[in-house]
Design a protein around this motif. Structure first.
Motif, mmCIF file in Angstrom:
data_model
loop_
_atom_site.group_PDB
_atom_site.id
_atom_site.type_symbol
_atom_site.label_atom_id
_atom_site.label_comp_id
_atom_site.label_asym_id
_atom_site.label_seq_id
_atom_site.Cartn_x
_atom_site.Cartn_y
_atom_site.Cartn_z
ATOM 1 N N ALA A 262 -40.027 -9.166 21.584
ATOM 2 C CA ALA A 262 -39.309 -10.124 22.425
ATOM 3 C C ALA A 262 -38.524 -11.114 21.554
ATOM 4 N N TYR A 263 -39.099 -11.498 20.422
ATOM 5 C CA TYR A 263 -38.375 -12.421 19.535
ATOM 6 C C TYR A 263 -37.115 -11.756 18.966
ATOM 7 N N GLY A 264 -37.139 -10.410 18.937
ATOM 8 C CA GLY A 264 -36.023 -9.664 18.346
ATOM 9 C C GLY A 264 -34.686 -9.999 18.988
ATOM 10 N N GLN A 265 -34.716 -10.214 20.306
ATOM 11 C CA GLN A 265 -33.466 -10.561 21.004
ATOM 12 C C GLN A 265 -32.883 -11.843 20.429
ATOM 13 N N VAL A 266 -33.750 -12.842 20.250
ATOM 14 C CA VAL A 266 -33.310 -14.131 19.692
ATOM 15 C C VAL A 266 -32.716 -13.915 18.304
ATOM 16 N N MET A 267 -33.408 -13.095 17.501
ATOM 17 C CA MET A 267 -32.963 -12.881 16.112
ATOM 18 C C MET A 267 -31.551 -12.310 16.087
ATOM 19 N N ALA A 268 -31.334 -11.235 16.857
ATOM 20 C CA ALA A 268 -30.036 -10.565 16.807
ATOM 21 C C ALA A 268 -28.942 -11.481 17.357
ATOM 22 N N GLU A 269 -29.246 -12.166 18.466
ATOM 23 C CA GLU A 269 -28.252 -13.056 19.071
ATOM 24 C C GLU A 269 -27.855 -14.178 18.120
ATOM 25 N N TYR A 270 -28.860 -14.795 17.516
ATOM 26 C CA TYR A 270 -28.571 -15.920 16.624
ATOM 27 C C TYR A 270 -27.790 -15.452 15.399
ATOM 28 N N ALA A 271 -28.152 -14.260 14.901
ATOM 29 C CA ALA A 271 -27.441 -13.748 13.721
ATOM 30 C C ALA A 271 -25.987 -13.482 14.085
ATOM 31 N N ALA A 272 -25.781 -12.868 15.258
ATOM 32 C CA ALA A 272 -24.408 -12.554 15.670
ATOM 33 C C ALA A 272 -23.628 -13.858 15.848
ATOM 34 N N ARG A 273 -24.277 -14.861 16.436
ATOM 35 C CA ARG A 273 -23.591 -16.133 16.666
ATOM 36 C C ARG A 273 -23.225 -16.811 15.344
ATOM 37 N N ALA A 274 -24.146 -16.761 14.378
ATOM 38 C CA ALA A 274 -23.858 -17.377 13.067
ATOM 39 C C ALA A 274 -22.670 -16.673 12.426
ATOM 40 N N ALA A 275 -22.642 -15.331 12.559
ATOM 41 C CA ALA A 275 -21.565 -14.562 11.933
ATOM 42 C C ALA A 275 -20.223 -14.788 12.627
ATOM 43 N N GLU A 276 -20.266 -15.191 13.920
ATOM 44 C CA GLU A 276 -19.024 -15.483 14.650
ATOM 45 C C GLU A 276 -18.267 -16.646 14.014
ATOM 46 N N ARG A 277 -19.056 -17.538 13.430
ATOM 47 C CA ARG A 277 -18.432 -18.775 12.941
ATOM 48 C C ARG A 277 -17.611 -18.561 11.665
ATOM 49 N N TRP A 278 -17.852 -17.438 10.962
ATOM 50 C CA TRP A 278 -17.144 -17.238 9.691
ATOM 51 C C TRP A 278 -15.724 -16.733 9.929
ATOM 52 N N ARG A 279 -14.872 -17.010 8.955
ATOM 53 C CA ARG A 279 -13.501 -16.480 9.002
ATOM 54 C C ARG A 279 -13.246 -15.670 7.744
ATOM 55 N N ASP A 280 -12.395 -14.678 7.885
ATOM 56 C CA ASP A 280 -12.066 -13.814 6.755
ATOM 57 C C ASP A 280 -11.577 -14.671 5.582
ATOM 58 N N GLY A 281 -12.153 -14.457 4.406
ATOM 59 C CA GLY A 281 -11.693 -15.169 3.215
ATOM 60 C C GLY A 281 -12.412 -16.500 2.978
ATOM 61 N N GLN A 282 -13.219 -16.941 3.946
ATOM 62 C CA GLN A 282 -13.919 -18.230 3.811
ATOM 63 C C GLN A 282 -14.985 -18.162 2.707
ATOM 64 N N GLU A 283 -15.221 -19.277 2.054
ATOM 65 C CA GLU A 283 -16.314 -19.336 1.068
ATOM 66 C C GLU A 283 -17.513 -20.044 1.689
ATOM 67 N N VAL A 284 -18.683 -19.449 1.519
ATOM 68 C CA VAL A 284 -19.892 -20.084 2.077
ATOM 69 C C VAL A 284 -20.996 -20.066 1.021
ATOM 70 N N ASP A 285 -21.946 -20.997 1.165
ATOM 71 C CA ASP A 285 -23.174 -20.865 0.380
ATOM 72 C C ASP A 285 -24.117 -20.028 1.237
ATOM 73 N N LEU A 286 -24.192 -18.747 0.915
ATOM 74 C CA LEU A 286 -24.913 -17.814 1.777
ATOM 75 C C LEU A 286 -26.399 -18.178 1.881
ATOM 76 N N HIS A 287 -26.961 -18.683 0.802
ATOM 77 C CA HIS A 287 -28.371 -19.060 0.845
ATOM 78 C C HIS A 287 -28.586 -20.171 1.869
ATOM 79 N N ALA A 288 -27.726 -21.204 1.833
ATOM 80 C CA ALA A 288 -27.856 -22.307 2.783
ATOM 81 C C ALA A 288 -27.636 -21.814 4.213
ATOM 82 N N GLU A 289 -26.658 -20.928 4.400
ATOM 83 C CA GLU A 289 -26.372 -20.406 5.750
ATOM 84 C C GLU A 289 -27.582 -19.640 6.303
ATOM 85 N N LEU A 290 -28.199 -18.839 5.427
ATOM 86 C CA LEU A 290 -29.318 -18.016 5.904
ATOM 87 C C LEU A 290 -30.579 -18.859 6.116
ATOM 88 N N MET A 291 -30.725 -19.912 5.334
ATOM 89 C CA MET A 291 -31.858 -20.830 5.571
ATOM 90 C C MET A 291 -31.711 -21.458 6.960
#
Ligand code: HEM
Length: 451
Positions: A116-145
């Protein structure tokens, strides 16, 4: 008549001097452990300050200490010190208290609930990935934390972990963990009583964390059962003599803080290293992408898809092998324990290092190579059982292992189907072996959209 005990043979090992051991560990704990195991063999002995340490580097030793010998050991001082942050929660408690805590928490991690938690995981991951733009620089460690903290908050604590609260929890835990090292300095018990700025920062961070967690507990007591972790802890009753009835707010706080910490940092680190490894290995990246395209097409992944994603699983396994978030486990012996032909004496600390055993060429030829095909079922069957133990072993094994696999694979799949990452120029790669194996310089990456 007094019977003379025969002297116990000591295994070979490096001589570090009283303070030298602390210095060596702070400077390069991983290199030191690897070298010690390679040079002195599967059972090596050395001293760090007043502590007697036995580095045990055979998969069978993992079984001897953590499984067969579990009743003869307690957590080492490092984890006992974590009580200052986590109190008497599942990770840090011992004996009967631990047994009771584990019984109370087990239902929260049952397989059906994790789905059941899996739904939350996939949704939140997809939502986080929506926020990125092609070519953007991110601190991936901070984003994943931030992502894994939000997932733990939402799936285990219900809806009320607001972004601001989650942020405050992350920041407080980060501050406390950053200052945690000093508990291992010689004379730490005297230093920590002084009104030093670092001590004041530590206790302020703890107060701030407690404010959020006690706030969540107060709200939930007045709202009633919502079927999540916090409700379960508050509703838990235990007939055991000596405990009687419900958990106190303090006990609930300790468990909740433990889950917050244990449940997000490790998974975020595993994912950060997985994306780093993929960025260095376009061939593996391409095979992963093909699997995701074939199985998912344009959909975001769901828990039911995981069976169909064997290569995704192998990528995550191989990342956990190369960069195990829990890189070493320590146990203090409460009785002499025979291991590898030596008697490890009561009072000594047994060290079992995932980092050392996972890089042993006897089990993993060309051990530094990122090769997910090592996880073909026939290759796995040919290796000794405990040659891979990222989640520990025995009765204290990670209670969140199912949760972590599901989260690791769903987040990996959700993000990798849309994006790939490349290190920004000048980004250094280093390891910071604290409680977990963090990337020492963060992980600044350029985000590239898949075409
Ligand atoms: C890749 C992710 C993870 C890794 C590598 C990992 C690793 C570990 C390890 C090695 C231990 C044993 C520590 C010891 O015996 O000294 C442990 C215990 C624990 N883990 Fe995890 N863990 C992960 C994810 C999680 C998650 C997602 C949760 C909760 C949501 C969690 C909660 C716990 C708890 C509560 C314990 C204490 C269990 C006990 O002592 O009974 N972990 N973990």
């Amino acid at each position: 008549m007094k019977i003379q005990q025969p002297a116990l043979a000591r295994p070979p090992g490096p001589k570090l001097g009283f303070l030298g051991g602390f210095r060596t560990f702070r400077r390069d704990a991983l290199g030191f452990l690897l070298q010690t195991a390679r040079r002195y063999g599967d059972v090596a002995w050395f001293r760090v300050g007043p502590y007697d340490l036995y580095l045990l580097s055979q998969p069978d030793h993992v079984r001897d200490v953590l499984v067969a010998g579990h009743h003869m050991v307690v957590k080492s001082r490092i984890l006992q010190e974590a009580r200052k942050i986590l109190g008497d929660g599942l990770l840090t408690s011992e004996g009967e208290t631990h047994k009771r805590n584990r019984r109370l928490l087990q239902p929260v991690f049952h397989h059906e609930r994790t789905e059941a938690y899996g739904q939350v995981m996939a949704e939140y991951a997809a939502r986080a990935a929506e926020r990125w733009r092609d070519g953007q620089e991110v601190d991936l460690h901070a984003e994943l934390m931030a992502l894994t903290l939000a997932i733990v908050g939402k799936s285990l604590f219900g809806t009320d972990v607001e972004e601001a609260d989650a942020h405050q929890v992350a920041e407080s835990l980060g501050t406390m963990l950053g200052l945690y090292d000093r508990f291992f300095l010689p004379f730490a018990q005297y230093l920590e009583r002084l009104p030093l700025p670092a001590n004041r920062r530590f206790w302020r961070a703890k107060d701030s964390l407690d404010e959020v967690v006690f706030g969540l507990i107060r709200d939930r007591r007045s709202e009633g059962d919502r079927g999540d972790l916090l409700s379960m802890l508050l509703a838990a009753r235990d007939g055991d003599e000596g405990y009687g009835g419900a958990m106190s707010d303090q006990q609930v706080r300790d468990e909740a803080t433990t889950i917050f910490l244990a449940g997000h940092e490790t998974t975020a680190i595993a994912l950060t290293w997985a994306f780093y490894l993929l960025s260095q290995s376009p061939e593996v990246e391409e095979r992963l992408r093909r699997e995701l395209d074939e199985v998912l097409g344009d959909r975001i992944p769901a828990p039911a898809d995981l069976q169909q994603l064997p290569y995704t699983r192998r990528v995550f396994s191989e990342s956990l092998r190369l960069y195990p978030p829990a890189w070493t486990m320590g146990r203090t012996l409460i009785a002499d324990l025979p291991v590898g032909g030596y008697a490890v004496p009561a009072g000594a600390t047994a060290l079992l290092s995932q980092y050392v055993i996972h890089h042993d060429p006897r089990w993993y030829p060309d051990p530094w190579r990122f090769d997910p095909d090592r996880w073909e079922p026939s290759a796995v069957a040919a290796r000794p059982k405990y040659s891979f133990f990222p989640f520990g072993a025995g009765p204290r094994m990670c209670i969140g292992e199912d949760f972590a696999w599901m989260e690791g694979m769903l987040v990996l799949a959700s993000i990798a189907r849309r994006w790939r990452f490349r290190l920004v120029p000048g980004q250094r790669i280093g390891l910071s072996p604290r409680i977990t194996l963090r990337p020492k310089y963060g992980m600044r990456m350029r985000v590239e959209q898949r075409r």
